[in-house]
Design a protein around this motif. Sequence first.
Motif, PDB file in Angstrom:
ATOM      1  N   SER A  87       0.835  -1.163   0.106  1.00  0.00           N
ATOM      2  CA  SER A  87      -0.049  -0.064   0.122  1.00  0.00           C
ATOM      3  C   SER A  87       0.772   1.366   0.135  1.00  0.00           C
ATOM      4  CB  SER A  87      -1.096   0.189   1.080  1.00  0.00           C
ATOM      5  OG  SER A  87      -0.238   0.273   2.369  1.00  0.00           O
ATOM      6  N   ARG A  88       0.232   2.307  -0.395  1.00  0.00           N
ATOM      7  CA  ARG A  88       0.984   3.757  -0.388  1.00  0.00           C
ATOM      8  C   ARG A  88      -0.178   4.696   0.182  1.00  0.00           C
ATOM      9  NH1 ARG A  88       2.725   0.578  -4.389  1.00  0.00           N
ATOM     10  NH2 ARG A  88       4.972   0.605  -5.056  1.00  0.00           N
ATOM     11  N   HIS A  89       0.312   5.473   0.837  1.00  0.00           N
ATOM     12  CA  HIS A  89      -0.565   6.607   1.726  1.00  0.00           C
ATOM     13  C   HIS A  89      -0.135   8.058   1.147  1.00  0.00           C
ATOM     14  CE1 HIS A  89      -2.943   7.550   5.414  1.00  0.00           C
ATOM     15  NE2 HIS A  89      -2.991   8.503   4.642  1.00  0.00           N
ATOM     16  N   TYR A  90      -1.049   8.752   0.541  1.00  0.00           N
ATOM     17  CA  TYR A  90      -0.752  10.009  -0.013  1.00  0.00           C
ATOM     18  C   TYR A  90      -1.697  11.009   0.975  1.00  0.00           C
ATOM     19  CZ  TYR A  90       1.705   8.905  -4.179  1.00  0.00           C
ATOM     20  OH  TYR A  90       2.541   8.303  -5.017  1.00  0.00           O
ATOM     21  N   LYS A  91      -1.320  12.263   1.161  1.00  0.00           N
ATOM     22  CA  LYS A  91      -2.204  13.283   1.537  1.00  0.00           C
ATOM     23  C   LYS A  91      -1.865  14.657   0.600  1.00  0.00           C
ATOM     24  CE  LYS A  91       0.853  15.711   4.964  1.00  0.00           C
ATOM     25  NZ  LYS A  91       1.015  16.246   6.186  1.00  0.00           N
ATOM     26  N   GLN A 146      -8.365   3.732   2.075  1.00  0.00           N
ATOM     27  CA  GLN A 146      -8.608   4.817   2.870  1.00  0.00           C
ATOM     28  C   GLN A 146      -9.154   6.103   2.090  1.00  0.00           C
ATOM     29  OE1 GLN A 146      -5.894   6.786   5.560  1.00  0.00           O
ATOM     30  NE2 GLN A 146      -7.199   7.899   6.506  1.00  0.00           N
ATOM     31  N   GLN A 177      -6.650  12.518   2.555  1.00  0.00           N
ATOM     32  CA  GLN A 177      -5.760  11.360   2.850  1.00  0.00           C
ATOM     33  C   GLN A 177      -6.521  10.220   2.168  1.00  0.00           C
ATOM     34  OE1 GLN A 177      -3.368  10.970   5.520  1.00  0.00           O
ATOM     35  NE2 GLN A 177      -3.489  12.978   6.481  1.00  0.00           N
ATOM     36  N   ALA A 223      -5.337   6.099   0.890  1.00  0.00           N
ATOM     37  CA  ALA A 223      -4.349   5.087   0.755  1.00  0.00           C
ATOM     38  C   ALA A 223      -4.894   4.028  -0.173  1.00  0.00           C
ATOM     39  CB  ALA A 223      -3.994   4.297   2.091  1.00  0.00           C
ATOM     40  N   GLN A 269       3.255   9.850   2.050  1.00  0.00           N
ATOM     41  CA  GLN A 269       3.260   9.770   3.245  1.00  0.00           C
ATOM     42  C   GLN A 269       3.916   8.442   3.847  1.00  0.00           C
ATOM     43  OE1 GLN A 269      -0.943  11.104   4.930  1.00  0.00           O
ATOM     44  NE2 GLN A 269       0.676  11.904   6.409  1.00  0.00           N
ATOM     45  N   GLN A 270       3.519   7.245   3.014  1.00  0.00           N
ATOM     46  CA  GLN A 270       4.133   6.079   3.906  1.00  0.00           C
ATOM     47  C   GLN A 270       3.921   4.816   2.474  1.00  0.00           C
ATOM     48  OE1 GLN A 270       1.295   3.956   6.548  1.00  0.00           O
ATOM     49  NE2 GLN A 270       3.310   3.309   7.549  1.00  0.00           N
TER      50      GLN A 270
END
Length: 249
Positions: A106-110, A169, A182, A184, A237-238
Amino acid sequence: MPRYFMELAYKGTQFSGFQVQENAITIQSSIEQALQVIFKAAIPLTGSSRTDAGVHAMQNFFHFDFDYIITPKNKYNLNAILPADIAITAFYKVEPQQHARFDAVSRHYKYVIYNQKNPFLEQTGYYYPFAVNTQLLQTAAQMVQHNTNFTAFAKRNSQVKTFNCQIMQSQWMFNGPVFEYQVAANRFLRGMVRALVATMLQVGREAITLNDFEALLHNKHNKQANFAAPPQGLFLQQVAYPFTLTPVA
């Protein structure tokens, strides 16, 4: 030969994106040049997630193969010669088959927006001095989470085999004059997050309806999506992996 993951953070304002490009200064080219200075050898890097020019990352990864024991002193020396807006945060020794890009789950952006002028957010947020309906924004974000095909929100000439993404998310967070989106997913398409943000802002300003947005989510063409959200508000973010990473430096 030992394989290492390199964790890094960067402010993308002064760079022409993440991946090496001819006649351009990028995150990857800057780090590869610094590695060559430190280790006196060319070390090709493979990135986990590409970011466009002007986009930032709080966490991203490269992997590389190198027959050398990486130490905390190497990390210190590398950071000392890198530009101030790139930081190497850790090195991890991993199994030879583990891959920074293909093993990411997974990749998480904001995406950061502010509606009151703020000089400290000029390069790390999108100044959007308009009233928006926050409930409409949140409803649109929930619709994104229940969608799987994002053809309409991918830039043209995206060389991918599928436009399907599993969204884990999708929500807006509000904190006075600053609010952020946010999101993901297991994967993202080129330009996808900025297109979602720009189009949802149209919903928030009631320039288009929720029904219009839902129809666009099911569209297989990107002629109606809005891609106007600028790069400086976007942060990776992650990047998450299914295995534990133990730092060696």
